[in-house]
Scaffold this motif. Structure first.
Motif, short mmCIF file in Angstrom:
data_model
loop_
_atom_site.label_atom_id
_atom_site.label_comp_id
_atom_site.label_asym_id
_atom_site.label_seq_id
_atom_site.Cartn_x
_atom_site.Cartn_y
_atom_site.Cartn_z
N ALA A 193 0.82 -1.21 0.00
CA ALA A 193 0.00 0.00 0.00
C ALA A 193 0.86 1.26 0.00
N ARG A 194 1.94 1.22 0.77
CA ARG A 194 2.86 2.37 0.83
C ARG A 194 3.54 2.59 -0.51
N ALA A 195 3.91 1.50 -1.18
CA ALA A 195 4.57 1.60 -2.47
C ALA A 195 3.62 2.17 -3.53
N VAL A 196 2.32 1.81 -3.44
CA VAL A 196 1.34 2.34 -4.38
C VAL A 196 1.20 3.85 -4.23
N LEU A 197 1.19 4.33 -2.99
CA LEU A 197 1.11 5.78 -2.76
C LEU A 197 2.35 6.49 -3.30
N GLU A 198 3.49 5.85 -3.22
CA GLU A 198 4.71 6.45 -3.77
C GLU A 198 4.64 6.58 -5.29
N ARG A 199 4.00 5.61 -5.91
CA ARG A 199 3.94 5.62 -7.37
C ARG A 199 2.78 6.45 -7.91
N SER A 200 1.80 6.77 -7.09
CA SER A 200 0.64 7.52 -7.55
C SER A 200 1.00 8.99 -7.77
N ILE A 205 -1.05 11.45 -7.94
CA ILE A 205 -1.91 12.32 -7.14
C ILE A 205 -1.46 12.37 -5.69
N PHE A 206 -1.09 11.22 -5.12
CA PHE A 206 -0.74 11.16 -3.69
C PHE A 206 0.75 11.21 -3.43
N SER A 207 1.55 11.41 -4.45
CA SER A 207 3.00 11.42 -4.24
C SER A 207 3.47 12.63 -3.45
N THR A 208 2.63 13.68 -3.37
CA THR A 208 3.04 14.88 -2.63
C THR A 208 2.74 14.79 -1.14
N LEU A 209 2.10 13.71 -0.68
CA LEU A 209 1.83 13.56 0.75
C LEU A 209 3.13 13.44 1.55
N ARG A 210 3.10 13.93 2.75
CA ARG A 210 4.26 13.79 3.63
C ARG A 210 4.39 12.34 4.06
N GLN A 211 5.55 11.97 4.54
CA GLN A 211 5.82 10.57 4.89
C GLN A 211 4.85 10.05 5.95
N GLU A 212 4.57 10.86 6.96
CA GLU A 212 3.67 10.40 8.00
C GLU A 212 2.24 10.27 7.49
N GLU A 213 1.86 11.14 6.53
CA GLU A 213 0.53 11.04 5.93
C GLU A 213 0.41 9.77 5.09
N LYS A 214 1.47 9.42 4.38
CA LYS A 214 1.46 8.19 3.60
C LYS A 214 1.38 6.97 4.51
N ASP A 215 2.05 7.04 5.64
CA ASP A 215 1.97 5.92 6.59
C ASP A 215 0.55 5.73 7.10
#
Length: 481
Positions: free
Chosen positions: A324-331, A333-343
């Motif tokens: 799930a974390r890797a998908v957010l990194e590749r998206s 739209i959501f690539s601009t989220l901060r690390q804690e937000e992605k977590d």
């Protein structure tokens, strides 16, 4: 015959030649048949005028006692032979153009040269009463000298005849001659001209083209091959790489289904393993665009499979990160989220799997969740005129269901799994606070929604009907008058 023509035959004959030149210049090239008909009529009248006054082109000129009239008659009789040669050349050219098209232009030019040569020799023999045998013997010796001097040029001419006879390529074909690739724009008596993909002009002598390796990309028609090579880590399992690249091929709608595209192992070295995607597109102009799209799809599907290209290995996601974390990194739209937000997001994402043909999100449903594609290919289906058609395909990193999240609107299309797919689902209760806090993500999703709505409307709207003009002429045509 009118009395003026009988009284002034030479003036009328000269006037006919001038009229022919003017008519040939003034009539548009689009009216080629009318130009040919006008020339035939003028030549017939010109011949009648000469023969009626005794100026027979098969005999020496009359008016031997009057030097001026004799020279004028001689010029007109020689002009008759040249006029006849030109008329016959144009007539043969029109016939050849209907049968073989522009590729017969070289043969037409050569035949025209032979016809004019025969006309000149005939005029010398009949009108000027010269010893043709001596002239032919002298011209033969001159021809040998000129042939030796123009050996390379003559080689191009005869090679051009061979190319036009065997027809390995034609005008507008995309070909490659000894590595020079381009579209054939012209084939003349000396060279073949190609317009390359960079817009430059390549001139290749026919003698070189006749001996070179020629690849014709336009045959068979409407099928142009392309290939994309990629190098991946030697530690990646080949089956994983091949399956990811096959999904990339299925995600590219521009590739022809027949012949089917394929993936093949090419080479292996200590630094990496090379694979190649090959397929066909229906138009030469699509090759560059499809190559770029294929490379992007291959990158995304390999990344979704945990395999990185050698050029991108250093920027790949660490293996310890969850799916799930890797998908957010590749998206995007959501690539601009901060690390804690992605977590936080990744902990509230659930994984869903779909087999090929399964419905992911039907049209007309207001979605209360957002999908992010992890792997696989999703087909987007629209309806127009009661018929369903495929409007596009989606791959890893793309989102589904944004219309219900942003504006409570129903989905315009059916989203179905074209291959085995894995998608991460985010519920609206977790997504809404993020969109309220991060306006950049909300704006990105809104821009995506607007783009998709406009694209769907453009694909499903009927073309505007051109109003039929109604008038007197249209009324006559409708009644066959």
């Amino acid at each position: 015959m009118p009395s003026f023509i009988v009284d002034h035959p030479m003036v009328c004959a000269l006037a006919l030649i001038l009229i022919d030149i003017a008519v040939w210049r003034l009539i548009s090239p689009a009216l080629a048949n009318w130009k040919l008909a006008a020339r035939l009529v003028i030549f017939a009248v010109f011949s009648a005028v000469l023969f009626n006054d005794g100026m027979n082109p098969m005999q020496a000129a009359p008016y031997v006692d009057d030097t001026a009239l004799h020279l004028a008659a001689t010029a007109l009789q020689i002009g008759w032979w040249l006029f006849a040669a030109r008329t016959l050349t144009v007539l043969l050219g029109a016939v050849m153009m209907q049968r073989v098209g522009h590729t017969g232009r070289l043969l037409q030019d050569l035949m025209g040269a032979v016809i004019f040569l025969i006309a000149i020799i005939a005029a010398m023999a009949y009108v000027l009463d010269l010893p043709v045998k001596g002239v032919l013997a002298t011209s033969g010796a001159v021809a040998i000298i000129v042939g030796l001097a123009l050996q390379s040029t003559l080689s191009d001419v005869f090679s051009g005849i061979v190319l036009n006879t065997t027809k390995p390529y034609q005008i507008d074909d995309w070909i490659s001659i000894d590595g020079t690739e381009g579209r054939v724009t012209d084939i003349d008596w000396r060279a073949t001209r190609l317009q390359t993909s960079q817009g430059s002009l390549a001139v290749i002598p026919n003698s070189l083209a006749a001996k070179a390796k020629i690849i014709n990309f336009s045959r068979p028609a409407d099928m142009f091959g392309l290939a994309v090579s990629l190098q991946v880590s030697p530690h990646a399992r080949p089956q994983t790489v091949i399956e990811a690249l096959e999904r990339a091929m299925q995600g590219c709608r521009a590739l022809l289904a027949k012949p089917a595209p394929s993936v093949a192992f090419k080479a292996s070295a200590s630094g990496g393993v090379e694979y190649e995607i090959s397929g066909f597109v229906p138009a030469m102009g699509l090759k560059r665009e499809v190559r770029n799209q294929l490379y992007d799809l291959a990158f995304r599907h390999l990344q979704a499979a945990g395999v990185g290209l050698l050029s991108a290995t250093e920027g790949s996601t660490p293996a310890t990160v969850s799916g799930a974390r890797a998908v957010l990194e590749r998206s995007s739209i959501f690539s601009t989220l901060r690390q804690e937000e992605k977590d936080t997001f990744s902990q509230n994402m659930t994984l869903h799997t779909y087999r090929a043909g399964d419905m992911i999100l039907p049209a007309g449903e207001v979605s209360d969740h957002l999908f992010i594609i992890e792997s696989g290919v999703v087909s987007v289906m629209l309806v127009k005129g009661g018929h369903t058609f495929e409007a596009g395909r989606m791959g890893p990193g793309e989102v589904i269901g944004e219309s219900g999240i942003l504006s409570d609107q129903a989905t315009l299309a059916d989203f179905t799994a074209k291959t085995y797919c894995t998608l991460y689902r985010i519920e609206n209760e977790y997504l809404k606070p993020c969109l309220d806090a991060r306006h950049d993500i909300g704006e990105a999703m809104k821009a995506l929604l607007d783009f998709r709505v406009h694209a769907a409307q453009a694909l499903t709207e009927d073309a505007p009907v051109v109003p039929v003009k109604k008038g007197f002429l249209q009324w006559l045509r409708s009644r066959g008058l």
